[in-house]
Design a protein around this motif. Structure first.
Motif, PDB file in Angstrom:
ATOM      1  N   LYS A   1     -13.509   0.701   0.559  1.00 51.30           N
ATOM      2  CA  LYS A   1     -14.443   0.440  -0.755  1.00 51.30           C
ATOM      3  C   LYS A   1     -15.458   1.401  -0.898  1.00 51.30           C
ATOM      4  O   LYS A   1     -15.410   1.848  -2.200  1.00 51.30           O
ATOM      5  CB  LYS A   1     -14.510  -0.905  -0.898  1.00 51.30           C
TER       6      LYS A   1
ATOM      7  N   PHE B   1     -12.487  -6.918   7.679  1.00 52.27           N
ATOM      8  CA  PHE B   1     -13.525  -6.943   6.358  1.00 52.27           C
ATOM      9  C   PHE B   1     -14.225  -5.607   6.615  1.00 52.27           C
ATOM     10  O   PHE B   1     -14.463  -5.053   5.614  1.00 52.27           O
ATOM     11  CB  PHE B   1     -14.540  -8.217   6.590  1.00 52.27           C
TER      12      PHE B   1
ATOM     13  N   PHE C   1     -10.619  -8.814   0.452  1.00 51.22           N
ATOM     14  CA  PHE C   1     -11.951  -9.239   1.356  1.00 51.22           C
ATOM     15  C   PHE C   1     -11.585 -10.825   1.918  1.00 51.22           C
ATOM     16  O   PHE C   1     -11.973 -11.182   2.791  1.00 51.22           O
ATOM     17  CB  PHE C   1     -13.249  -9.171   0.762  1.00 51.22           C
TER      18      PHE C   1
ATOM     19  N   TRP D   1     -18.474 -12.019   6.464  1.00 47.96           N
ATOM     20  CA  TRP D   1     -17.093 -12.481   6.589  1.00 47.96           C
ATOM     21  C   TRP D   1     -17.602 -14.158   6.860  1.00 47.96           C
ATOM     22  O   TRP D   1     -16.757 -14.714   6.379  1.00 47.96           O
ATOM     23  CB  TRP D   1     -16.440 -11.898   7.639  1.00 47.96           C
TER      24      TRP D   1
ATOM     25  N   LEU E   1     -12.179  -2.803   5.334  1.00 50.33           N
ATOM     26  CA  LEU E   1     -12.151  -2.764   3.942  1.00 50.33           C
ATOM     27  C   LEU E   1     -13.105  -2.423   3.223  1.00 50.33           C
ATOM     28  O   LEU E   1     -13.506  -1.614   2.276  1.00 50.33           O
ATOM     29  CB  LEU E   1     -11.502  -4.159   3.551  1.00 50.33           C
ATOM     30  N   ARG E   2     -14.446  -2.799   3.891  1.00 49.92           N
ATOM     31  CA  ARG E   2     -15.723  -2.473   2.984  1.00 49.92           C
ATOM     32  C   ARG E   2     -16.008  -0.966   3.313  1.00 49.92           C
ATOM     33  O   ARG E   2     -16.328  -0.432   2.206  1.00 49.92           O
ATOM     34  CB  ARG E   2     -16.783  -3.319   3.725  1.00 49.92           C
TER      35      ARG E   2
ATOM     36  N   SER F   1      -9.146 -11.118   4.630  1.00 51.42           N
ATOM     37  CA  SER F   1      -9.412 -10.401   5.910  1.00 51.42           C
ATOM     38  C   SER F   1      -8.867 -11.050   6.990  1.00 51.42           C
ATOM     39  O   SER F   1      -8.611 -10.107   8.310  1.00 51.42           O
ATOM     40  CB  SER F   1     -10.852 -10.268   6.111  1.00 51.42           C
TER      41      SER F   1
ATOM     42  N   CYS G   1     -16.307  -7.728  -3.273  1.00 51.90           N
ATOM     43  CA  CYS G   1     -17.661  -8.412  -2.633  1.00 51.90           C
ATOM     44  C   CYS G   1     -18.500  -7.261  -2.801  1.00 51.90           C
ATOM     45  O   CYS G   1     -18.274  -6.189  -3.323  1.00 51.90           O
ATOM     46  CB  CYS G   1     -17.398  -8.678  -1.245  1.00 51.90           C
TER      47      CYS G   1
ATOM     48  N   SER H   1     -21.007  -6.984   8.295  1.00 54.03           N
ATOM     49  CA  SER H   1     -19.711  -7.150   7.822  1.00 54.03           C
ATOM     50  C   SER H   1     -19.511  -8.595   8.645  1.00 54.03           C
ATOM     51  O   SER H   1     -18.838  -9.416   7.886  1.00 54.03           O
ATOM     52  CB  SER H   1     -18.631  -6.231   8.509  1.00 54.03           C
TER      53      SER H   1
END
Length: 257
Positions: free
Chosen positions: A254, A247, A218, A148, A250-251, A221, A136, A144
C-alpha cells in the motif's frame, strides 16, 4: 443513543460531533481545526462540553487550544503517553469514560502512532487513523505486529458496531483492496456504492466491523491467501504466513501503490 455528525475539515478530515436530541451539549472527536467546529456549534445552537483525542498528530489536535479558550474548563481526553500537551484527562488501555451518558471503553491501538487510542462501544467506535474503511493508517511510529494486534482488538467488537474513522480515504483504499482481492464479490459491490456516494461528494462513513471484515484486506490478514497476488518485492523475506507478516506485506504494498 448519541447522534453523530461529521464536521468537514481540511481536504478529507472528519471531526465527529456527538449530541443528544434532548440537550444542547456536544462533544467533538479529533478537532484538527477549531473554525469549522465553532461554526457548526453556532449553527446548531450547541455548547461544547468536551473533546476526545485519539492521537497527537496536528490534523487531530490543532484546534484544541482555540476551542478550550472559547469554551472554558472543558475536559480534553486523550492518551496518557501522548506528546500532545493539551490533554487534561489522560487515558490508558482498559479505561472507561462516559460521554453524554454513553460508556466508552478505551482501547490502546499503537501502530500508526505509539500513543493511539480508540473510543469503543458496542454500537459505535471512533478509530482515528487506526482503522479506515478499506484500509489502515500508515505506520509512522509502530510496527506491523503492533498494528495487527491493535486490529485484533477492534475485530472483537460486535459486527454491527459502526466505525467512525477520521478521513475520507474509502475510495482510494478500495482501489488498493481490489488489487489485493480482485474477485471479492462483497468488495466489488461495496466499491460501486462508494463510487456513487463520492460522485456527489457524499460521506462514505460510518462503516461497520462486519463490513470491514468482508472488504478490508488489513482486517483479513489472517487469511492465508490474502497476499497471493502481491508483487514478490513486497512480501517479507522470512515469511511464515503469520497474520502480522501478511499485514506487513500488505502495508508495504500500500505504501508503494
Amino acid at each position: 443513543m448519541v447522534q453523530v455528525k461529521a464536521i468537514k475539515a481540511f481536504s478529507d478530515n472528519y471531526i465527529w460531533c456527538l449530541t443528544t436530541h434532548n440537550s444542547n451539549q456536544a462533544w467533538v472527536v479529533d478537532p484538527g481545526d477549531a473554525r469549522p467546529v465553532i461554526t457548526h456549534l453556532a449553527e446548531h445552537n450547541l455548547s461544547l462540553a468536551g473533546i476526545l483525542i485519539t492521537h497527537h498528530h496536528s490534523d487531530h489536535t490543532g484546534g484544541v487550544a482555540d476551542l478550550v479558550k472559547q469554551f472554558a474548563n472543558i475536559p480534553v481526553y486523550g492518551p496518557a503517553n501522548s506528546p500532545f500537551d493539551g490533554i487534561t484527562h489522560t487515558l490508558i488501555d482498559g479505561d472507561n469514560i462516559e460521554v453524554l451518558n454513553v460508556p466508552f471503553n478505551i482501547v490502546a491501538t499503537p501502530g500508526h502512532t505509539l500513543d493511539h487510542i480508540c473510543y469503543t462501544h458496542d454500537e459505535l467506535a471512533f478509530t482515528g487513523d487506526t482503522l479506515f474503511s478499506g484500509g489502515c493508517g500508515r505506520l509512522f511510529e509502530g510496527t506491523s505486529e503492533q498494528m495487527w494486534n491493535s486490529f485484533n482488538k477492534l475485530r472483537e467488537l460486535p459486527k454491527s458496531c459502526k466505525v467512525y474513522c477520521t478521513h475520507e480515504y474509502t475510495q482510494a483504499n478500495l482501489a488498493f483492496a481490489k488489487a489485493v482481492e480482485p474477485r471479492n464479490p462483497e468488495l466489488l459491490e461495496y466499491s460501486k456504492k462508494v463510487d456513487e456516494l463520492r460522485s456527489t461528494d457524499e460521506i462514505t462513513l460510518p462503516s461497520t466491523i462486519n463490513q470491514e471484515l468482508k472488504i478490508n484486506p488489513f482486517m483479513r490478514s489472517d487469511l492465508p491467501t490474502i497476499t497471493e497476488l502481491l508483487p514478490k518485492e513486497f512480501l517479507l523475506v522470512t515469511k511464515n504466513n503469520e497474520p502480522w507478516e501478511n499485514f506487513a506485506s500488505l502495508r508495504k504494498f500500500k505504501d508503494n501503490f
